[in-house]
Scaffold this active site. Structure first.
Site, PDB file in Angstrom:
ATOM      1  CB  CYS A  13       0.711  -0.704 -23.098  1.00 53.72           C
ATOM      2  SG  CYS A  13       2.072   0.306 -23.641  1.00 53.72           S
TER       3      CYS A  13
ATOM      4  CB  CYS B 176       3.715  -2.163 -21.049  1.00 59.59           C
ATOM      5  SG  CYS B 176       3.205  -3.242 -22.397  1.00 59.59           S
TER       6      CYS B 176
ATOM      7  CG  HIS C  81       5.101  -9.435  -0.529  1.00 53.46           C
ATOM      8  ND1 HIS C  81       4.169  -9.906   0.370  1.00 53.46           N
ATOM      9  CD2 HIS C  81       6.091 -10.366  -0.544  1.00 53.46           C
ATOM     10  CE1 HIS C  81       4.592 -11.060   0.875  1.00 53.46           C
ATOM     11  NE2 HIS C  81       5.753 -11.347   0.343  1.00 53.46           N
TER      12      HIS C  81
ATOM     13  CB  CYS D  83       6.592  -2.195 -25.021  1.00 53.08           C
ATOM     14  SG  CYS D  83       5.641  -0.910 -24.179  1.00 53.08           S
TER      15      CYS D  83
ATOM     16  CG  ASN E 279      -1.503 -10.856  15.196  1.00 53.43           C
ATOM     17  OD1 ASN E 279      -2.729 -10.925  15.318  1.00 53.43           O
ATOM     18  ND2 ASN E 279      -0.869 -11.222  14.110  1.00 53.43           N
ATOM     19  N   PRO E 280      -3.591  -9.040  17.579  1.00 53.27           N
ATOM     20  CG  PRO E 280      -5.522  -8.335  16.473  1.00 53.27           C
ATOM     21  CD  PRO E 280      -4.022  -8.279  16.416  1.00 53.27           C
TER      22      PRO E 280
ATOM     23  CG  ASP F  83      -0.305  -0.318   2.515  1.00 61.13           C
ATOM     24  OD1 ASP F  83       0.834   0.152   2.734  1.00 61.13           O
ATOM     25  OD2 ASP F  83      -0.916  -1.014   3.334  1.00 61.13           O
TER      26      ASP F  83
ATOM     27  CB  THR G 283       2.922 -10.433   9.609  1.00 61.43           C
ATOM     28  OG1 THR G 283       3.099 -11.430   8.594  1.00 61.43           O
ATOM     29  CG2 THR G 283       3.978 -10.605  10.678  1.00 61.43           C
TER      30      THR G 283
ATOM     31  CB  CYS H 237       2.840  -2.057 -27.473  1.00 61.10           C
ATOM     32  SG  CYS H 237       2.788  -2.883 -25.875  1.00 61.10           S
TER      33      CYS H 237
HETATM   34  N1  APR Z   1      -3.341  -5.057  14.434  1.00 63.23           N
HETATM   35  C1  APR Z   1      -2.374  -6.011  14.332  1.00 63.23           C
HETATM   36  N2  APR Z   1      -2.586  -7.189  13.733  1.00 63.23           N
HETATM   37  C2  APR Z   1      -3.795  -7.446  13.206  1.00 63.23           C
HETATM   38  C3  APR Z   1      -4.849  -6.513  13.263  1.00 63.23           C
HETATM   39  C4  APR Z   1      -4.582  -5.269  13.913  1.00 63.23           C
HETATM   40  N3  APR Z   1      -5.509  -4.321  14.016  1.00 63.23           N
HETATM   41  N4  APR Z   1      -5.934  -7.052  12.640  1.00 63.23           N
HETATM   42  C5  APR Z   1      -5.570  -8.267  12.206  1.00 63.23           C
HETATM   43  N5  APR Z   1      -4.286  -8.523  12.536  1.00 63.23           N
HETATM   44  C6  APR Z   1      -3.454  -9.705  12.257  1.00 63.23           C
HETATM   45  C7  APR Z   1      -4.213 -11.004  11.998  1.00 63.23           C
HETATM   46  O1  APR Z   1      -4.502 -11.660  13.234  1.00 63.23           O
HETATM   47  C8  APR Z   1      -3.198 -11.781  11.161  1.00 63.23           C
HETATM   48  O2  APR Z   1      -2.289 -12.489  11.965  1.00 63.23           O
HETATM   49  O3  APR Z   1      -2.769  -9.446  11.042  1.00 63.23           O
HETATM   50  C9  APR Z   1      -2.426 -10.679  10.429  1.00 63.23           C
HETATM   51  C10 APR Z   1      -2.740 -10.565   8.964  1.00 63.23           C
HETATM   52  O4  APR Z   1      -2.269 -11.706   8.306  1.00 63.23           O
HETATM   53  P1  APR Z   1      -2.306 -11.826   6.719  1.00 63.23           P
HETATM   54  O5  APR Z   1      -3.638 -11.370   6.241  1.00 63.23           O
HETATM   55  O6  APR Z   1      -1.870 -13.197   6.355  1.00 63.23           O
HETATM   56  O7  APR Z   1      -1.266 -10.709   6.244  1.00 63.23           O
HETATM   57  P2  APR Z   1       0.284 -10.862   5.970  1.00 63.23           P
HETATM   58  O8  APR Z   1       0.951 -11.648   7.032  1.00 63.23           O
HETATM   59  O9  APR Z   1       0.761  -9.492   5.678  1.00 63.23           O
HETATM   60  O10 APR Z   1       0.262 -11.699   4.643  1.00 63.23           O
HETATM   61  C11 APR Z   1       1.431 -11.865   3.929  1.00 63.23           C
HETATM   62  O11 APR Z   1       0.280 -12.773   2.052  1.00 63.23           O
HETATM   63  O12 APR Z   1      -1.126 -12.955   0.215  1.00 63.23           O
HETATM   64  C12 APR Z   1      -0.321 -12.257   0.914  1.00 63.23           C
HETATM   65  O13 APR Z   1       1.003 -10.928  -0.398  1.00 63.23           O
HETATM   66  C13 APR Z   1       0.049 -10.896   0.623  1.00 63.23           C
HETATM   67  O14 APR Z   1       1.671  -9.555   1.724  1.00 63.23           O
HETATM   68  C14 APR Z   1       0.655 -10.489   1.925  1.00 63.23           C
HETATM   69  C15 APR Z   1       1.190 -11.801   2.461  1.00 63.23           C
END
Ligand code: APR
Length: 257
Positions: free
Chosen positions: A156, A134, A126, A137, A223-224, A109, A198, A159
């Protein structure tokens, strides 16, 4: 939670080299959908009955660009329609205070840059959503926003080839330059690694955490929900990124640094 935030703040204040790994959960607090886990957009299948990993893959972009673009456009519209949140700004502030602090993001993003994270210490593993280029080209500099107003897939004007963003789709390789920068920094080592929002679905996301741990470094997660990393980190802060990160940075008072 308060005591745990203090613990993480103290460890970050002591650390010189810090790696913050971010994922979709950070931008969830800007209103963007995540991929998996809590609020995950792709916990099911697409309208076409495909796993999202197939729809958003390199082979699909070549075979059926309109289908792949349907989902790329969904992500693109969501990103263009929202803004970085307090979590992104808090991380940019941490990087200002800590010249050895790097951000490794899986998000496409561009919100870390928008919030002021220095590009020299930002690894977008990523890729990013704009500018489009394109596939035939290789001409660059097509704005995503402009093309989202037109029929998909975008074409494009020189092309007629299909345009794509410089993102890493499923079944594609990671960008060599970014991977190289990450490897160089990992080889130098980190005193602390903080994973934010993540699901840690990829080895190159889990590895830096395990590596820091093996080297005696400090590790934490925001992470929640508990997930892949929770068992391996020193502290799991169970909360949302936009709520916890600013609190964390407030605790790292400048006199400790
Ligand atoms: N704050 C912190 N964490 C949160 C929140 C929040 N408000 N809301 C959700 N989460 C956590 C979820 O519990 C989960 O563990 O964020 C995580 C999101 O996980 P994914 O959706 O798998 O995201 P990510 O780990 O970035 O995915 C990796 O996979 O397909 C793809 O390319 C895409 O970059 C992405 C990659």
């Amino acid at each position: 939670m308060h005591a745990q935030i203090q613990l993480v703040a103290q460890a970050l204040a002591r650390a010189e080299r810090i790696l913050v790994i971010t994922g979709a959960g950070l931008s969830a607090d800007s209103g963007l959908p995540t991929y998996r886990g809590l609020g995950g957009l792709y916990n099911g299948h697409t309208e076409e009955g495909l796993p999202i990993e197939a729809a958003l893959s390199g082979p699909m972009l070549r075979r059926d660009p309109a289908l792949c673009w349907k989902y790329l456009a969904e992500i693109g519209r969501a990103c263009l329609g929202a803004r970085p949140n307090a979590g992104h700004f808090a991380l940019a502030e941490l990087q200002r205070r800590k010249p050895g602090c790097w951000v490794l993001t899986q998000n496409v993003d561009g919100y870390h840059r928008a919030a002021g994270s220095p590009v020299q210490r930002l690894i977008e593993i990523h890729g990013e959503l704009s500018p489009l280029f394109c596939m035939d080209c290789r001409q660059r500099s097509f704005e995503l926003a402009e093309h989202l107003q037109r029929p998909l897939p975008p074409r494009c004007d020189r092309c007629g080839g299909v345009l794509r963003p410089p993102v890493v789709l499923f079944e594609e390789l990671l960008p060599e330059a970014e991977l190289g920068r990450l490897q160089t920094q990992l080889a130098l080592g980190f005193d602390a690694v903080l994973a934010v929002g993540t699901s840690a679905s990829f080895a190159y996301i889990v590895e830096p955490v395990l590596r820091a741990r093996r080297g005696g470094g400090f590790t934490a997660e925001i992470n929640p929900q508990a997930g892949e990393l929770s068992a391996f980190v020193d502290v799991h802060l169970e909360g949302g990124a936009a709520d916890v990160l600013p609190q964390l940075i407030r605790h790292i008072s400048s006199d400790k640094i």
